[in-house]
Design a protein around this motif. Structure first.
Motif, PDB file in Angstrom:
ATOM      1  N   GLU A 109      76.047  33.574  42.376  1.00 16.05           N
ATOM      2  CA  GLU A 109      75.710  34.652  41.464  1.00 16.05           C
ATOM      3  C   GLU A 109      75.767  36.011  42.161  1.00 16.05           C
ATOM      4  OE1 GLU A 109      72.148  33.906  39.269  1.00 16.05           O
ATOM      5  OE2 GLU A 109      72.804  31.884  38.737  1.00 16.05           O
ATOM      6  N   ALA A 110      75.779  36.008  43.489  1.00 16.67           N
ATOM      7  CA  ALA A 110      75.797  37.262  44.244  1.00 16.67           C
ATOM      8  C   ALA A 110      77.182  37.910  44.269  1.00 16.67           C
ATOM      9  CB  ALA A 110      75.327  37.012  45.673  1.00 16.67           C
ATOM     10  N   PHE A 111      78.224  37.146  43.996  1.00 16.83           N
ATOM     11  CA  PHE A 111      79.587  37.661  44.041  1.00 16.83           C
ATOM     12  C   PHE A 111      80.240  37.542  42.674  1.00 16.83           C
ATOM     13  CE2 PHE A 111      78.833  36.212  48.390  1.00 16.83           C
ATOM     14  CZ  PHE A 111      79.212  37.336  49.104  1.00 16.83           C
ATOM     15  N   LEU A 112      80.912  38.594  42.260  1.00 21.94           N
ATOM     16  CA  LEU A 112      81.714  38.527  41.042  1.00 21.94           C
ATOM     17  C   LEU A 112      83.016  37.824  41.392  1.00 21.94           C
ATOM     18  CD1 LEU A 112      81.241  42.102  39.568  1.00 21.94           C
ATOM     19  CD2 LEU A 112      80.172  39.977  38.826  1.00 21.94           C
ATOM     20  N   LYS A 113      83.384  36.864  40.606  1.00 23.14           N
ATOM     21  CA  LYS A 113      84.584  36.085  40.874  1.00 23.14           C
ATOM     22  C   LYS A 113      85.529  36.228  39.692  1.00 23.14           C
ATOM     23  CE  LYS A 113      84.341  31.529  40.731  1.00 23.14           C
ATOM     24  NZ  LYS A 113      84.026  30.137  41.091  1.00 23.14           N
ATOM     25  N   PRO A 114      86.802  36.565  39.946  1.00 20.42           N
ATOM     26  CA  PRO A 114      87.738  36.694  38.827  1.00 20.42           C
ATOM     27  C   PRO A 114      88.077  35.335  38.224  1.00 20.42           C
ATOM     28  CG  PRO A 114      88.884  36.901  40.902  1.00 20.42           C
ATOM     29  CD  PRO A 114      87.417  36.807  41.226  1.00 20.42           C
ATOM     30  N   LYS A 115      88.562  35.366  36.983  1.00 15.79           N
ATOM     31  CA  LYS A 115      89.072  34.153  36.354  1.00 15.79           C
ATOM     32  C   LYS A 115      90.268  33.699  37.179  1.00 15.79           C
ATOM     33  CE  LYS A 115      89.979  34.711  31.994  1.00 15.79           C
ATOM     34  NZ  LYS A 115      90.559  34.802  30.648  1.00 15.79           N
ATOM     35  N   TYR A 116      90.382  32.397  37.441  1.00 19.35           N
ATOM     36  CA  TYR A 116      91.495  31.930  38.260  1.00 19.35           C
ATOM     37  C   TYR A 116      91.941  30.535  37.831  1.00 19.35           C
ATOM     38  CZ  TYR A 116      88.246  28.888  40.752  1.00 19.35           C
ATOM     39  OH  TYR A 116      87.331  27.930  41.053  1.00 19.35           O
ATOM     40  N   ILE A 117      93.133  30.184  38.289  1.00 17.71           N
ATOM     41  CA  ILE A 117      93.681  28.839  38.112  1.00 17.71           C
ATOM     42  C   ILE A 117      94.177  28.396  39.479  1.00 17.71           C
ATOM     43  CG2 ILE A 117      95.529  27.446  37.101  1.00 17.71           C
ATOM     44  CD1 ILE A 117      95.619  29.478  34.804  1.00 17.71           C
ATOM     45  N   TYR A 118      93.807  27.207  39.877  1.00 19.96           N
ATOM     46  CA  TYR A 118      94.365  26.606  41.084  1.00 19.96           C
ATOM     47  C   TYR A 118      95.506  25.721  40.597  1.00 19.96           C
ATOM     48  CZ  TYR A 118      94.700  23.511  45.137  1.00 19.96           C
ATOM     49  OH  TYR A 118      95.153  22.793  46.203  1.00 19.96           O
ATOM     50  N   GLY A 119      96.739  26.044  40.960  1.00 20.60           N
ATOM     51  CA  GLY A 119      97.867  25.306  40.415  1.00 20.60           C
ATOM     52  C   GLY A 119      99.085  25.375  41.306  1.00 20.60           C
ATOM     53  N   THR A 120     100.217  25.191  40.702  1.00 23.66           N
ATOM     54  CA  THR A 120     101.483  25.228  41.418  1.00 23.66           C
ATOM     55  C   THR A 120     102.425  26.200  40.721  1.00 23.66           C
ATOM     56  OG1 THR A 120     102.602  23.545  40.118  1.00 23.66           O
ATOM     57  CG2 THR A 120     101.224  22.765  41.937  1.00 23.66           C
ATOM     58  N   GLY A 121     103.555  26.442  41.357  1.00 20.02           N
ATOM     59  CA  GLY A 121     104.587  27.282  40.768  1.00 20.02           C
ATOM     60  C   GLY A 121     105.236  26.642  39.556  1.00 20.02           C
ATOM     61  N   LEU A 122     104.807  25.453  39.197  1.00 20.36           N
ATOM     62  CA  LEU A 122     105.367  24.768  38.028  1.00 20.36           C
ATOM     63  C   LEU A 122     104.742  25.249  36.725  1.00 20.36           C
ATOM     64  CD1 LEU A 122     105.646  21.139  39.447  1.00 20.36           C
ATOM     65  CD2 LEU A 122     107.441  22.865  39.229  1.00 20.36           C
ATOM     66  N   TYR A 123     103.606  25.957  36.799  1.00 24.54           N
ATOM     67  CA  TYR A 123     103.052  26.540  35.588  1.00 24.54           C
ATOM     68  C   TYR A 123     104.049  27.566  35.065  1.00 24.54           C
ATOM     69  CZ  TYR A 123      98.241  24.818  35.883  1.00 24.54           C
ATOM     70  OH  TYR A 123      97.119  24.046  35.880  1.00 24.54           O
ATOM     71  N   SER A 124     104.250  27.588  33.769  1.00 25.29           N
ATOM     72  CA  SER A 124     105.168  28.584  33.205  1.00 25.29           C
ATOM     73  C   SER A 124     104.466  29.931  33.117  1.00 25.29           C
ATOM     74  CB  SER A 124     105.642  28.149  31.815  1.00 25.29           C
ATOM     75  OG  SER A 124     104.593  28.312  30.874  1.00 25.29           O
ATOM     76  N   TYR A 125     105.260  30.953  33.038  1.00 28.56           N
ATOM     77  CA  TYR A 125     104.725  32.312  32.891  1.00 28.56           C
ATOM     78  C   TYR A 125     103.847  32.396  31.641  1.00 28.56           C
ATOM     79  CZ  TYR A 125     104.548  37.322  32.093  1.00 28.56           C
ATOM     80  OH  TYR A 125     104.110  38.604  31.861  1.00 28.56           O
ATOM     81  N   ASP A 126     104.309  31.801  30.546  1.00 32.23           N
ATOM     82  CA  ASP A 126     103.548  31.835  29.293  1.00 32.23           C
ATOM     83  C   ASP A 126     102.197  31.130  29.433  1.00 32.23           C
ATOM     84  OD1 ASP A 126     105.520  33.309  28.005  1.00 32.23           O
ATOM     85  OD2 ASP A 126     106.581  31.500  27.328  1.00 32.23           O
ATOM     86  N   LEU A 132      95.195  33.608  31.743  1.00 31.12           N
ATOM     87  CA  LEU A 132      94.650  34.690  32.560  1.00 31.12           C
ATOM     88  C   LEU A 132      94.819  36.076  31.970  1.00 31.12           C
ATOM     89  CD1 LEU A 132      95.963  33.570  36.069  1.00 31.12           C
ATOM     90  CD2 LEU A 132      93.664  33.277  35.147  1.00 31.12           C
ATOM     91  N   GLY A 133      95.763  36.233  31.085  1.00 35.18           N
ATOM     92  CA  GLY A 133      96.118  37.558  30.610  1.00 35.18           C
ATOM     93  C   GLY A 133      97.169  38.161  31.531  1.00 35.18           C
TER      94      GLY A 133
END
Length: 191
Positions: A109-126, A132-133
């Motif tokens: 709770e002490a650190f603000l953490k951005p929204k993230y995805i742990y993934g691979t380059g196989l995720y499409s841009y869309d 994430l936006g």
């Protein structure tokens, strides 16, 4: 009994590396057998760890200690397993080079953490922009000093910069203090 140890570095021959050579010199003065072992000159074969010098593969023996000076790759872990004691803790090195591990450790709770995805380059841009936006930041997991950090503002940025390797994607931070650098491996669509 004479103490034996390894200094783990990138290469066996660290001729211009003052610190490595100074450690070896001081060890000799103290009657300690200290050898520089390069991760890039080491192999694992038939269950053993071998250091390669020219055409000769020398099995690495169990030693009293290792001094970790090189943080990349799995072989440093194997060399460390040969020692009774380690200096420059591997846990810290392995966290330092892995962005996802860093993010998990800082999760509180002490650190603000951005929204993230742990993934691979196989995720499409869309898929990524839906989750994430846009824009978003793509970071290679195992790099430092601003390497493998990309601001992805559009599909072209995505295609030019996201590798097939595991990547941690983060929503752009408000500070936008980013370095745009290209990495050596990219998605290749044509030969």
């Amino acid at each position: 009994m004479k103490l034996k140890g390894y200094v783990i570095e990138k290469f066996n021959n660290m001729m211009g590396a003052y610190t490595c050579n100074r450690l070896v010199e001081e060890a000799m003065r103290q009657d300690i057998d200290l050898r520089i072992v390069g991760v890039h000159d080491t192999i694992i074969q038939d269950g053993g760890v071998f250091n390669v010098s020219g055409e000769i593969s020398i099995p690495l023996e169990k030693v009293d200690f290792v001094i970790n000076r090189y943080k990349w790759g799995r072989l440093k872990n194997e060399i460390n397993s040969l020692a009774k004691r380690t200096y420059n803790n591997l846990d810290a090195f392995n966290i330092f080079i892995n962005k996802y591990a860093q993010l998990e450790i800082l999760s509180s709770e002490a650190f603000l953490k951005p929204k993230y995805i742990y993934g691979t380059g196989l995720y499409s841009y869309d898929e990524l922009t839906n989750r994430l936006g846009s824009p978003f930041v793509a970071k290679g997991l195992e790099n430092s000093m601003g390497n493998e950090v990309f601001l992805i503002e559009n599909r072209e940025d995505y295609l030019n910069n996201i590798s097939q390797e595991k990547t941690s994607y983060k929503k752009e931070s408000p500070k936008k203090e980013l370095q745009k650098k290209r990495i050596s491996y990219k998605i290749i669509s044509e030969y």
